[in-house]
Design a protein around this motif. Sequence first.
Motif, PDB file in Angstrom:
ATOM      1  N   MET A  93       0.770  -1.253  -0.020  1.00  0.00           N
ATOM      2  CA  MET A  93       0.016   0.127   0.073  1.00  0.00           C
ATOM      3  C   MET A  93       0.910   1.283  -0.055  1.00  0.00           C
ATOM      4  O   MET A  93       1.763   1.353   0.858  1.00  0.00           O
ATOM      5  CB  MET A  93      -0.847   0.063   1.213  1.00  0.00           C
ATOM      6  CG  MET A  93      -1.535   1.187   1.343  1.00  0.00           C
ATOM      7  SD  MET A  93      -2.812   1.200   2.741  1.00  0.00           S
ATOM      8  CE  MET A  93      -3.753   2.735   2.616  1.00  0.00           C
ATOM      9  N   THR A  94       0.714   2.241  -1.007  1.00  0.00           N
ATOM     10  CA  THR A  94       1.412   3.224  -0.891  1.00  0.00           C
ATOM     11  C   THR A  94       1.052   4.530   0.093  1.00  0.00           C
ATOM     12  O   THR A  94      -0.292   4.737   0.460  1.00  0.00           O
ATOM     13  CB  THR A  94       1.019   4.300  -2.300  1.00  0.00           C
ATOM     14  OG1 THR A  94       1.507   3.153  -3.264  1.00  0.00           O
ATOM     15  CG2 THR A  94       2.052   5.210  -2.659  1.00  0.00           C
ATOM     16  N   ILE A  95       2.044   4.633   0.798  1.00  0.00           N
ATOM     17  CA  ILE A  95       1.752   5.731   1.829  1.00  0.00           C
ATOM     18  C   ILE A  95       1.871   7.238   1.437  1.00  0.00           C
ATOM     19  O   ILE A  95       2.774   7.617   0.660  1.00  0.00           O
ATOM     20  CB  ILE A  95       2.993   5.506   3.063  1.00  0.00           C
ATOM     21  CG1 ILE A  95       2.721   4.040   3.696  1.00  0.00           C
ATOM     22  CG2 ILE A  95       2.756   6.714   4.106  1.00  0.00           C
ATOM     23  CD1 ILE A  95       3.928   3.935   4.499  1.00  0.00           C
ATOM     24  N   VAL A  96       0.823   7.988   1.675  1.00  0.00           N
ATOM     25  CA  VAL A  96       0.869   9.244   1.380  1.00  0.00           C
ATOM     26  C   VAL A  96       0.614  10.252   2.422  1.00  0.00           C
ATOM     27  O   VAL A  96      -0.401   9.739   3.371  1.00  0.00           O
ATOM     28  CB  VAL A  96      -0.252   9.351   0.211  1.00  0.00           C
ATOM     29  CG1 VAL A  96      -0.478  10.879  -0.719  1.00  0.00           C
ATOM     30  CG2 VAL A  96      -0.003   8.292  -0.990  1.00  0.00           C
ATOM     31  N   PRO A  97       1.300  11.290   2.363  1.00  0.00           N
ATOM     32  CA  PRO A  97       0.853  12.286   3.268  1.00  0.00           C
ATOM     33  C   PRO A  97      -0.592  12.954   3.189  1.00  0.00           C
ATOM     34  O   PRO A  97      -1.011  13.021   2.064  1.00  0.00           O
ATOM     35  CB  PRO A  97       1.880  13.297   3.120  1.00  0.00           C
ATOM     36  CG  PRO A  97       3.162  12.740   2.587  1.00  0.00           C
ATOM     37  CD  PRO A  97       2.412  11.712   1.600  1.00  0.00           C
ATOM     38  N   ARG A 138       7.732  11.988  -2.149  1.00  0.00           N
ATOM     39  CA  ARG A 138       6.958  11.048  -1.166  1.00  0.00           C
ATOM     40  C   ARG A 138       7.336   9.504  -1.055  1.00  0.00           C
ATOM     41  O   ARG A 138       6.917   9.036   0.099  1.00  0.00           O
ATOM     42  CB  ARG A 138       5.448  11.099  -2.071  1.00  0.00           C
ATOM     43  CG  ARG A 138       4.328  10.458  -1.469  1.00  0.00           C
ATOM     44  CD  ARG A 138       3.330   9.971  -2.366  1.00  0.00           C
ATOM     45  NE  ARG A 138       3.600   8.826  -3.181  1.00  0.00           N
ATOM     46  CZ  ARG A 138       2.915   8.532  -4.304  1.00  0.00           C
ATOM     47  NH1 ARG A 138       1.613   9.568  -4.529  1.00  0.00           N
ATOM     48  NH2 ARG A 138       3.316   7.681  -4.882  1.00  0.00           N
ATOM     49  N   ASP A 139       7.941   8.825  -1.974  1.00  0.00           N
ATOM     50  CA  ASP A 139       8.358   7.374  -1.780  1.00  0.00           C
ATOM     51  C   ASP A 139       9.491   7.463  -0.712  1.00  0.00           C
ATOM     52  O   ASP A 139       9.554   6.611   0.053  1.00  0.00           O
ATOM     53  CB  ASP A 139       8.952   7.102  -3.148  1.00  0.00           C
ATOM     54  CG  ASP A 139       9.151   5.690  -3.021  1.00  0.00           C
ATOM     55  OD1 ASP A 139       8.487   4.636  -2.912  1.00  0.00           O
ATOM     56  OD2 ASP A 139      10.444   5.200  -3.118  1.00  0.00           O
ATOM     57  N   SER A 140      10.465   8.657  -0.776  1.00  0.00           N
ATOM     58  CA  SER A 140      11.459   8.786   0.329  1.00  0.00           C
ATOM     59  C   SER A 140      10.680   8.648   1.455  1.00  0.00           C
ATOM     60  O   SER A 140      11.226   8.324   2.790  1.00  0.00           O
ATOM     61  CB  SER A 140      12.315   9.919  -0.035  1.00  0.00           C
ATOM     62  OG  SER A 140      13.046   9.750  -1.244  1.00  0.00           O
TER      63      SER A 140
END
Length: 394
Positions: A1-5, A257-259
């Motif tokens: 799952m992609t973590i997004v602020p 974002r990925d970092s």
Amino acid sequence: MTIVPDLLDFDELLSDEERSTRDRVRAFVDERIRPNIADWYDRAVFPTELVPELAELGVLGMHLSGYGCPGRSAVEYGLAALELEAGDSGLRTFVSVQGSLAMSAIHKHGSEEQKQRWLPQMARGEIIGCFGLTEPNSGSDPSSMTTFARRDGDGWVLNGAKRWIGLASIAQIAIIWAQTDEGVRGFIVPTETEGFVATPIAPKLSMRASIQCDIALTDVRLPADALLPEARGLRAPFSCLNEARYGIGWGVIGAARDSYATALSYAKTRVQFNQPIAGFQLTQQKLVDMAVEIEKAQLLALRLGRLKDAGKLLPHQISVAKLSNTRAAIAIAREARTILGGNGVSGDYSPLRHAANLESVRTYEGTDEVHTLVLGAHITGISAFRGAATEGAS
């Protein structure tokens, strides 16, 4: 799952169609790029097998209309660039060179015959293009280019050299910019033409899962219809570069974002002094600073996208995003690496790879210094560039 602020509910600002496009590209990155990118980067391999898949995804010439191009909005293209660069800058760069540079040059400045001949095949990924402007001794000042095209009967003969040209060694056509007796003009050059030689640049410490080349042009003979008829002066190539710069303003957010996501995930599971390091104040400060900067960058990029879709986007506004978002992304990637400690230098984690890539992104399509002076000229009304460089910078 992609973590997004998610401090500001950014998704609320997007339409259903924009979110759908974003999610589709994100899923592609998660499935096809993320599991393989560390290996591609380590071996300095550009995955050409992804080209037809990217075409099927609809991201080649994504923002262009007609001639088999997807015809999506500027915001959708920006969101796609963000998701692709969350995988790797090199993959987003491929899409940018193909669509924002090579295809845009033909779409903006080509004849109807040239558009019909090349654009549908490029949108399908059957033809790869490159964009030859930068030279070994002509980077930020393209007005000093020495590549020259002279008339020879009804045709042209090109001589010169280009450097740092993405995709040139795998491209079937090159958009080459050259001085002529009539000023700067653009040409569509089939790369199989005698006298055209593209040599990949190696070794590289950045953009390793990508291709950049030196091009040598030695008595390259072209027919009259190789000329882009509507391309006159430096404004022609820079209208294409502004398309690429717009995509960069979005794309670098993906690397940031990925970092951030990598650092956050690691901090929650890495235990030191009997607790996850995410519970330490200094770590939380780093994560908060990253998240806030990512939110700000997204809002800036979205503002530009809305302006572009309304036909109101100005060159100096693109410079704001290229300068600010790239600068922020590099700082985030570097800070994320510190949360990973010694493990951050391993290829198992993305931040240092992103940081290295972003040094190239920071340099191409206008350095920090160039975009600073573009904005300085806009703010003060006084250009700090000399002569023709002013036109090139804008």
